[in-house]
Write a protein that holds these residues in place. Sequence first.
Motif: not given
Length: 831
Positions: A302-307, A315-318, A344-349, A358-365
């Motif tokens: 997973d890709l995350v945003i961390a402090d 990231a990109g999901i919630m 994004i798609a794999l992490s969301g699934r 997620r719906a937008r990032f996994e399709r491409g923005v």
Amino acid sequence: MKFTLSWLRDHLETEASVERIATTLSAIGLEVESVENRADALAPFRIGYVVEAVQHPNADRLRACKVDVGDGTIRSVVCGAPNARTGMKAVVALPGAYVPGTGITLKAGEIRGVKSEAMMCSARELGLGQDHDGILDLPADAPVGEVYAKWLGMDDPVFDIGITPNRGDALSVRGVARDLAAAGLGTLKPWKAEPVAGRFPSPLRWAIGDAEGCPWVLGRSVRGVRNGPSPQWLQDRLAAIGLRPISTLVDVTNWFTFDLGRPLHVFDARKVAGEVLTLRRGREGESYLALNGKEIAVTPEDLVIADAEGVESLAGIMGGEHSGCDADTTECFIECALFDPVRIALSGRRHGLHSDARARFERGVDPALLPDALEAATRLIQELCGGEASEVVAAGAEPAWRREASLRFERIRGLGNSAITADEAVASLERLGFATVARDAESVTVAVPSWRNDIASSASAYRAGGTDLDQFAALAPERAALAAEGVERIEAECDLLEEVLRLPGLDAIPAVSLPVSSPVPLPSLTPAQSRATLARRVLASRGALDCVSFGFLARDVAALFGEAPESLRLLNPIASDLDQMRPTPVASLLLAAGRNAARGYPDVALSEVGGAYRDPSPAGQLAVAAALRAGATPRHWSEPSRPVDAMDAKGDALAVLGSLGAPLAGITVTADAPGYYHPGRSGVLRQGPKVVLAQFGEIHPKVLAALDIAGPVVACEVFLGAIPEPKRRKKSAPALSALQPVRRDFAFLVDATVPAENVLRAARGAERNLIADAAIFDRYAGDRLPDGKVSLAVEVVLQPRDASLTDAEIEAVAAKVVAAVTKATGATLRG
């Protein structure tokens, strides 16, 4: 994707009707699933003025009111709301109106002796909320007699369109407006974000630890904000498409998600630990509390945003609750990033998380929109929340998304069967944002706009340096190989052709029938594919009821029918007693027979064509036609009822094999059936020593006892995949003899241990040119025979071809039959 008509008109200059917009959207490939006008349900409700409100003469908690709804009639209304008073304006329903919050249709009546000719409504009664403390108290300037929904601005149609996975650009109101403008339904309004000057250095900055997952990210702080409820216009827009308004900062990010298709996230800057937000892979043991209230355990994939203290967002999901903005937020940090769609798609699934981001990032923005989106969001936050903005901080770089694609004009006619001219095709592409780079008489080359990452995109368009074929090859080896050979250019041409064809309307493309390969249609199924249907019919014709059962059962039950390997254990069963893939359909049929017996129907014949599972590999998943008989045969006047036996099951198996073209004459029977069959009353039907076609027999008493089922029960299993396909020969007229067959009977005395089929096989092979068939028609074992001996009566059919047989020829064949049977089995001819 939902949006309102007024929202669409923020981006599209058009006077087209709702019907025409809906028709055009579906015609160009953005299928309209529904058009909802919320005002329709509230059309009967009008704004009324309470002329008088006095205490009800016969009830302490009711008030008798006189109400004017602007039609010249003053109506008597009995109201129980505590806030009903003289001079107020309220929402009034007249008799005949359906009240959505209560599910009733209003009628005039009398309450405690006072006539009630209308009803004043609360928000819950109108279906607009949960407030039921009193009736709606409208502002003093609300026009009496006006339809409430129209005055409230709810007469704004809401479109709901279905978006295909490749059209990420259409998950925005501006993207939809762009397509409609290109289709000739109006003019796309210009949009450009006005820059916001940075007043101070941002206290937070970015660091990228996974450039594949996030090639580029921007952000900036805004301090001195006031994060209260968002303005009514913003709440109304979000509520109209089904989003719950939360707070101004959160509502602004949701606004841009739908308006521009650009998901954003805001952190409460004071809740972020340290000075750096890092985009990196998750680590084992890390978790965070997501905004949906669930604890999410992240993985190294997973890709995350961390402090400095840990994960703050997937990231990109919630995002996470810890750093989320609330009413106390005074300084926020805006995230505007670009993420890898596949990640994004794999992490969301993986985590079962669904979000608009997620719906937008996994399709491409749009990879080029980041700076403008950040400026526009900053300005809107300042307008609604106040505050001052910091300088923009960034990490990574804008990826190399720019690319070109070419279209040969002859493909419009040759592949698309359309009469669209070259000039019309180029104009259509330019209206969609494709810029012409080069053109000649045969083709055009265009620059693909940044928001159309589906054009000529065989992998993520965001990875620096172009397509990452190595990673994409792991996901789709065949397509990666094609892309490596330059097929991406052909795909891009087909993408452009699709754009040219859809703008005039997909229904405008002439229908062309596929070429007919043969006047007589070829079979749609191969013999192997049609076996299941035929086997089901054969078993049904033999009196078995066709069953459809689960392919899994309880683990302890599965163990009765062989091994129950851990590899066939279900990780997430639909019920605790359905946690193991079944080893044979016989197990499911046996459980069904037990349920029937418990309800007073012990004599049943059941069948199923389904799966048997030996291991998780494709070879370990067998297609089986199974039949089961329990109890006794049906009562009939012509013959007595009897308990079912193994021969009934063998008959079912042979009937299925015969109908499917198995060579019955070459089938042998061995006594090595699986352990859930009775060892002395079962068998295996084989073709040669290795190929198992079927198995049959009486169910083992221990299995019946474990399942609390009274016997006898017999079953058979035919393995459909093991039956060889019939050899394809050129059809010719059958070689039918004009001469009558000759039948001769033989009675052989043979050891009781000798299989009867050995006798038949020897008899058939005695003279292959004349013997057409051999069959046993009687078996006798009695007092007049030696111990251990039985008498088998065999009928042999002789079929002459060229001339009638003489007595001498018949006797010669008979002698060969006796000699062959004697040699093969040790049998002797009875005197």
